[in-house]
Each structure stands twice: as C-alpha cells, then as structure tokens.
Design a protein around this motif. Sequence first.
Motif, short mmCIF file in Angstrom:
data_model
loop_
_atom_site.label_atom_id
_atom_site.label_comp_id
_atom_site.label_asym_id
_atom_site.label_seq_id
_atom_site.Cartn_x
_atom_site.Cartn_y
_atom_site.Cartn_z
N SER A 250 138.15 159.09 69.90
CA SER A 250 138.91 158.19 70.65
C SER A 250 138.12 158.00 72.15
O SER A 250 137.74 159.05 72.70
N VAL A 251 138.11 156.82 72.45
CA VAL A 251 137.47 156.21 73.64
C VAL A 251 138.31 155.67 74.72
O VAL A 251 138.89 154.79 74.21
N ARG A 252 138.58 156.16 75.76
CA ARG A 252 139.45 155.49 76.83
C ARG A 252 138.45 154.99 77.93
O ARG A 252 137.68 155.52 78.36
N LEU A 253 138.56 153.52 77.87
CA LEU A 253 137.81 152.92 79.03
C LEU A 253 138.51 152.11 79.92
O LEU A 253 139.34 151.47 79.85
N THR A 254 137.76 152.12 81.29
CA THR A 254 138.12 151.18 82.26
C THR A 254 136.96 150.32 82.40
O THR A 254 135.94 150.91 82.86
N THR A 255 137.14 148.86 82.48
CA THR A 255 136.10 148.11 82.46
C THR A 255 136.34 147.12 83.69
O THR A 255 137.35 146.82 83.93
N GLU A 256 134.95 146.51 83.86
CA GLU A 256 135.02 145.21 85.09
C GLU A 256 135.77 144.03 84.26
O GLU A 256 136.26 143.33 85.04
N GLN A 257 135.43 144.00 83.30
CA GLN A 257 135.78 142.80 82.42
C GLN A 257 136.78 143.16 81.19
O GLN A 257 136.45 144.20 80.51
N PRO A 258 137.84 142.14 80.91
CA PRO A 258 138.72 142.63 79.71
C PRO A 258 137.81 142.95 78.49
O PRO A 258 137.16 142.06 77.98
N VAL A 259 138.20 143.81 77.83
CA VAL A 259 137.77 143.90 76.47
C VAL A 259 138.45 143.25 75.50
O VAL A 259 139.97 143.30 75.35
N PRO A 260 137.95 142.21 74.30
CA PRO A 260 138.65 141.26 73.69
C PRO A 260 139.29 142.12 72.45
O PRO A 260 139.11 143.59 72.15
N ILE A 293 127.68 152.84 74.17
CA ILE A 293 127.72 152.81 75.60
C ILE A 293 126.94 151.70 76.30
O ILE A 293 127.57 150.98 77.40
N SER A 294 125.90 151.61 75.77
CA SER A 294 124.83 150.73 76.35
C SER A 294 125.33 149.43 76.11
O SER A 294 125.32 148.60 77.25
N GLN A 295 125.80 148.94 75.12
CA GLN A 295 126.20 147.74 74.83
C GLN A 295 127.51 147.28 75.67
O GLN A 295 127.71 146.35 76.08
N PHE A 296 128.43 148.28 75.61
CA PHE A 296 129.71 148.01 76.23
C PHE A 296 129.38 147.70 77.91
O PHE A 296 130.21 146.96 78.55
N ASN A 297 128.69 148.90 78.44
CA ASN A 297 128.42 148.64 79.85
C ASN A 297 127.67 147.32 80.40
O ASN A 297 128.18 146.75 81.23
N GLU A 298 126.73 146.80 79.24
CA GLU A 298 126.23 145.40 79.29
C GLU A 298 127.21 144.19 79.36
O GLU A 298 127.02 143.39 80.03
N SER A 299 128.01 144.40 78.45
CA SER A 299 128.96 143.27 78.27
C SER A 299 130.37 143.19 79.16
O SER A 299 130.50 142.15 79.44
N TYR A 300 130.80 144.32 79.36
CA TYR A 300 132.02 144.56 80.11
C TYR A 300 132.03 145.14 81.35
O TYR A 300 132.88 145.18 82.28
N GLY A 301 130.90 145.98 81.72
CA GLY A 301 130.73 146.86 82.88
C GLY A 301 131.68 147.88 82.83
O GLY A 301 133.02 147.89 83.16
#
Length: 330
Positions: A250-260, A293-301
């Motif tokens: 389970s991964v809980r994320l807070t991002t700069e851009q909304p995750v689709p 992690i790398s892909q999500f950080n690049e796409s959504y921050g």
Amino acid sequence: MIEVNELSKKYYTFERGHTMREVIKTLVHRPMKEICAVDRISFKIEQGEMVAFLGPNGAGKSTTLKMLTGVLHPTSGEVRSLGLVPWKQRREYVRRIGAVFGQKSQLIWDIPPSDAFYMNKAIYSISDKDYAETLDELVELLQVGDVMRKPTRQLSLGERMKCEFIMAMLHRPELVFLDEPTIGLDMIAKENIRSFIRSMNKRKVTFILTTHDLEDVELLAERVMVINHGQIVVDDSLNGLRNRLGNKKSVRLTTEQPVPDSLPAGLKLLERIGPLEVELEIDTSALALKPFISQFNESYGIIDMAIEALPIEAVMKQLYEQSHTPVHSV
C-alpha cells in the motif's frame, strides 16, 4: 483442543412462488430446496491459539460456530472440542467454555452486573474462594470497580462490554468464543478490551474470534481462517494471507499534481483521500518500487509518501472475491 473432521450442515426450506398461480400450486405441492450451509470442513485448533474465523454474510461461519458450541447438531462429520462432543456432552462442555456476543447481552437489564456475576457463580457452582479471587482479578484488569453496582441499563456500551467479559470469564473457561466483541466501542474502550483478551490469551486461554472489524483481526489474531460458500478457503497467518496475493504494498502519496484514475499496469487506486492525496496498491512483481517512485515524482511531483503492507481490508476483499475453491495452508 478442537478437531473438526468433514463437518457438514444442510438445511431444507420450502420454495414459494411469486405469482398467484404459483402460490396456489404451492398449496398442493411445495417444492423443497436443500441448502448446504457448511460443506465438509476439517481443521484443528491447538490450546492457546487466537484464531479469527472470518467470512462474508451467508458464508457459513455462524453455523460452524453454533456446531462448535453445541447449539446445532451437524448433518454429518465429527467434532471433538476439549475432548468432548459439544452437542452430545453439552452440560459438561458448557462448563469449560465461554462466549461474548457484542450484539447480545448476558447481563440483566434492571439489576447491577455484580448481582448477575453472583448468579453465574451459582450456575457454574464456583466456590466462594475461586469466585472472590477471579472476580477481584478481572475487575482490576478491566477497571470496572466503580460501575459494578449500577443497574446495567445505566452503563455505557464500553462499561457493559467489560462486564460481559467478566460474565464470560468468571468460571475460568479454557475456550472462549468472541462474536463482534468490540462492536460500537470507542477507540479507548476497544484497546482496553483487546488488552484484556491478549492478557487472557497469554494464560493459554484459546479464543475464536468472529468480527467485521478487521482491526481486531490485525491486532489480535495469530491465525486467520476464511470460510466462503460453506468451505474453508484459507487457513493461514496474517502475513501468509498477504503473501498469497503476491508482492503487493500500500502506497499513500501526496503529490503536487492530481493522480488520474487511469493507472499503468501494476498499480490500483484504493482510495482518493483528497484532491492531491491518494492510496494506491502496487504489485512490486510487475512494477518495482524504484522506477515507480522515479516515474511518479517526474509526472506528479511527490511531496510525501508512505509505503506499508497491504491493509487487511484490501486483503480480505480480494479473498472474498476469489473462487471458493479451498486453498490449503502450507
């Protein structure tokens, strides 16, 4: 402590039509339908185990527990519990077991719990010495000394449930059945009840727990048995259950851009907590953590991230949805 072999329970019910024509026909001949509530299940439980017995509604768990407590006679199969056959040697058997039902009280509404405890003393023929010692110990463990003399109707739900446990444990049972023991309780009351159950379990009291509060399962049970369509589909440890579903986290994320909502293979949206906060399920066998992690950080921050074992709720949901073909433990 418990040995169950090829245990089955079948019910017979009459079918009734819906239309006037069908209703009239059933006055002459009522078709009978066979329902197999429990279908040839076998398992063993050792002394001192803490077992969660789970399943969706209508899966057969209540019927199984009623046979284990001696309330129901099986259609076929065998049960030896505490060396006894529950429905044949019921008088001797019930002296050695206890039960706590979150939705059904053993206390008497208009009298104080202390009077109900004394009634149980007479029912179980507990000696004065054993009664005093056990009652003092349980009252101290559950911290209910100030409420025992109030009428039951004046007690809060948490206070009443503590007194229910005293009623169940006064005769020092070796085996205790728990059905929704923390239902409706607040966080503090739940932890007090769970702490008491753990302390009794350390003394080799065996517990069988049925509940829809999966936090109880996660915090109490060492072993989980899942029944569905009348058959045991899983019998394993909590970690073993998670491992059956693969390398999932389970991964809980807070991002700069909304995750689709639409996600790549290996990812599943479990919950959208807020506009920029989500909980995902990641299958690390299909998508390794480092590239994820790398892909999500690049796409959504990524602002914040927490990675944990898959929640027990998600595990149980997937198990219930799977085929009911039995899966044997290894």
